[in-house]
Design a protein around this motif. Sequence first.
Motif, PDB file in Angstrom:
ATOM      1  N   THR A  91     -45.460  29.361  35.303  1.00  0.00           N
ATOM      2  CA  THR A  91     -46.141  28.610  36.353  1.00  0.00           C
ATOM      3  C   THR A  91     -45.288  27.490  36.922  1.00  0.00           C
ATOM      4  N   ASP A  92     -44.111  27.219  36.330  1.00  0.00           N
ATOM      5  CA  ASP A  92     -43.240  26.150  36.840  1.00  0.00           C
ATOM      6  C   ASP A  92     -42.287  26.650  37.933  1.00  0.00           C
ATOM      7  N   ASN A  93     -42.577  27.843  38.495  1.00  0.00           N
ATOM      8  CA  ASN A  93     -41.803  28.444  39.593  1.00  0.00           C
ATOM      9  C   ASN A  93     -40.461  29.004  39.135  1.00  0.00           C
ATOM     10  N   THR A  94     -40.271  29.192  37.839  1.00  0.00           N
ATOM     11  CA  THR A  94     -39.007  29.722  37.330  1.00  0.00           C
ATOM     12  C   THR A  94     -39.252  30.947  36.457  1.00  0.00           C
ATOM     13  N   SER A  95     -38.171  31.646  36.199  1.00  0.00           N
ATOM     14  CA  SER A  95     -38.173  32.690  35.185  1.00  0.00           C
ATOM     15  C   SER A  95     -36.960  32.443  34.290  1.00  0.00           C
ATOM     16  N   LYS A  96     -37.046  32.923  33.055  1.00  0.00           N
ATOM     17  CA  LYS A  96     -35.957  32.701  32.098  1.00  0.00           C
ATOM     18  C   LYS A  96     -35.577  34.013  31.434  1.00  0.00           C
ATOM     19  N   ILE A  97     -34.284  34.108  31.145  1.00  0.00           N
ATOM     20  CA  ILE A  97     -33.752  35.207  30.345  1.00  0.00           C
ATOM     21  C   ILE A  97     -33.362  34.605  29.003  1.00  0.00           C
ATOM     22  N   TRP A  98     -33.848  35.196  27.925  1.00  0.00           N
ATOM     23  CA  TRP A  98     -33.600  34.692  26.581  1.00  0.00           C
ATOM     24  C   TRP A  98     -32.679  35.647  25.839  1.00  0.00           C
ATOM     25  N   ASP A  99     -31.612  35.130  25.280  1.00  0.00           N
ATOM     26  CA  ASP A  99     -30.660  35.910  24.499  1.00  0.00           C
ATOM     27  C   ASP A  99     -31.180  36.020  23.074  1.00  0.00           C
ATOM     28  N   CYS A 100     -31.443  37.222  22.633  1.00  0.00           N
ATOM     29  CA  CYS A 100     -31.987  37.419  21.292  1.00  0.00           C
ATOM     30  C   CYS A 100     -30.910  37.447  20.223  1.00  0.00           C
ATOM     31  N   THR A 115     -32.081  29.987  33.105  1.00  0.00           N
ATOM     32  CA  THR A 115     -33.199  29.730  34.004  1.00  0.00           C
ATOM     33  C   THR A 115     -32.859  30.146  35.423  1.00  0.00           C
ATOM     34  N   MET A 116     -33.761  30.919  36.012  1.00  0.00           N
ATOM     35  CA  MET A 116     -33.622  31.327  37.407  1.00  0.00           C
ATOM     36  C   MET A 116     -34.616  30.533  38.244  1.00  0.00           C
ATOM     37  N   CYS A 117     -34.084  29.769  39.197  1.00  0.00           N
ATOM     38  CA  CYS A 117     -34.893  28.917  40.052  1.00  0.00           C
ATOM     39  C   CYS A 117     -34.894  29.471  41.477  1.00  0.00           C
ATOM     40  N   GLY A 118     -35.718  28.925  42.334  1.00  0.00           N
ATOM     41  CA  GLY A 118     -35.696  29.298  43.740  1.00  0.00           C
ATOM     42  C   GLY A 118     -37.049  29.684  44.300  1.00  0.00           C
ATOM     43  N   HIS A 119     -37.983  30.020  43.443  1.00  0.00           N
ATOM     44  CA  HIS A 119     -39.317  30.335  43.957  1.00  0.00           C
ATOM     45  C   HIS A 119     -40.037  29.057  44.360  1.00  0.00           C
ATOM     46  N   LYS A 120     -40.933  29.187  45.294  1.00  0.00           N
ATOM     47  CA  LYS A 120     -41.696  28.038  45.777  1.00  0.00           C
ATOM     48  C   LYS A 120     -43.118  28.009  45.221  1.00  0.00           C
ATOM     49  N   ASP A 121     -43.422  28.964  44.349  1.00  0.00           N
ATOM     50  CA  ASP A 121     -44.737  29.025  43.724  1.00  0.00           C
ATOM     51  C   ASP A 121     -44.583  29.721  42.369  1.00  0.00           C
ATOM     52  N   SER A 122     -45.645  29.817  41.632  1.00  0.00           N
ATOM     53  CA  SER A 122     -45.644  30.397  40.292  1.00  0.00           C
ATOM     54  C   SER A 122     -44.994  31.782  40.263  1.00  0.00           C
ATOM     55  N   THR A 134     -30.282  43.948  35.864  1.00  0.00           N
ATOM     56  CA  THR A 134     -31.014  43.323  36.964  1.00  0.00           C
ATOM     57  C   THR A 134     -32.460  43.078  36.560  1.00  0.00           C
ATOM     58  N   VAL A 135     -32.968  41.891  36.920  1.00  0.00           N
ATOM     59  CA  VAL A 135     -34.381  41.590  36.702  1.00  0.00           C
ATOM     60  C   VAL A 135     -35.068  41.437  38.046  1.00  0.00           C
ATOM     61  N   LEU A 136     -36.342  41.743  38.058  1.00  0.00           N
ATOM     62  CA  LEU A 136     -37.150  41.632  39.260  1.00  0.00           C
ATOM     63  C   LEU A 136     -38.332  40.716  38.980  1.00  0.00           C
ATOM     64  N   PRO A 137     -38.238  39.440  39.393  1.00  0.00           N
ATOM     65  CA  PRO A 137     -39.389  38.540  39.252  1.00  0.00           C
ATOM     66  C   PRO A 137     -40.253  38.630  40.503  1.00  0.00           C
ATOM     67  N   SER A 138     -41.561  38.515  40.331  1.00  0.00           N
ATOM     68  CA  SER A 138     -42.456  38.444  41.491  1.00  0.00           C
ATOM     69  C   SER A 138     -43.205  37.124  41.427  1.00  0.00           C
ATOM     70  N   SER A 139     -43.483  36.583  42.606  1.00  0.00           N
ATOM     71  CA  SER A 139     -44.023  35.233  42.666  1.00  0.00           C
ATOM     72  C   SER A 139     -45.215  35.143  43.605  1.00  0.00           C
ATOM     73  N   ALA A 140     -46.034  34.113  43.394  1.00  0.00           N
ATOM     74  CA  ALA A 140     -47.127  33.823  44.308  1.00  0.00           C
ATOM     75  C   ALA A 140     -46.626  33.397  45.678  1.00  0.00           C
ATOM     76  N   ASP A 141     -45.307  33.112  45.799  1.00  0.00           N
ATOM     77  CA  ASP A 141     -44.747  32.787  47.112  1.00  0.00           C
ATOM     78  C   ASP A 141     -44.434  34.052  47.923  1.00  0.00           C
TER      79      ASP A 141
END
Length: 146
Positions: A91-100, A115-122, A134-141
Motif C-alpha cells: 500500500t506504500d506504492n512500492t513493490s519489493k524483490i526479496w533475495d532468499c 525496492t521498485m518505486c514509481g507508482h502513484k497509488d497502491s 521480469t516482474v509485473l506489478p499492477s497498481s491502483a494508478d
Amino acid sequence: VVVTGSDGHRWKTWALPDGNIIVTGEGHTDWLSGCCFHPSGTQPVTSSGDTAVRMWDFSKRAWRLTAKGRGHAGWHCSWRPCGDFTASASTDNTSKIWDCCTSVTFFCSERRGYTMCGHKDSVNSIEFLPFSNTVLPSSADKTLPL
C-alpha cells in the motif's frame, strides 16, 4: 492442495477435492493479504497487514524466514519460478524483490530486498513472468510497468 489466508492472522492449506485442512499456520499479527506456494510446493510465503513477508516451514507449521523493511501493509506476494526470490506489493506504492539466498535459515536481511518505486497509488499485485527475471506489478494508478 490450496493455500488461503484470512483476516484471522492465519494461513491454511486444504486438500482437494475433499476440503480437509492439512496445515494451519500462525504468526502474523494482522490480516493476511497474500499467500502462495514455493515452486516446489513445499513452502508457503505470505504477506500481511503487519508489513511482514514470511516464508513458512510446512512441517513445523511456523515461519522460518521473515522479510522486513516495509512501512505499510503488504497486499500480495509471489515466488520467482526457480524459487530463489520472492516479491511483494504494498500500500506504500512500492513493490519489493526479496533475495532468499542459499541459506535455509534466513532472508538476506542486510540487503533488505530491492525496492521498485514509481507508482502513484497502491501496488495491488505482483507476479514474476515465467522463465524470466521480469516482474509485473499492477497498481491502483492503472499502470502495469515491466
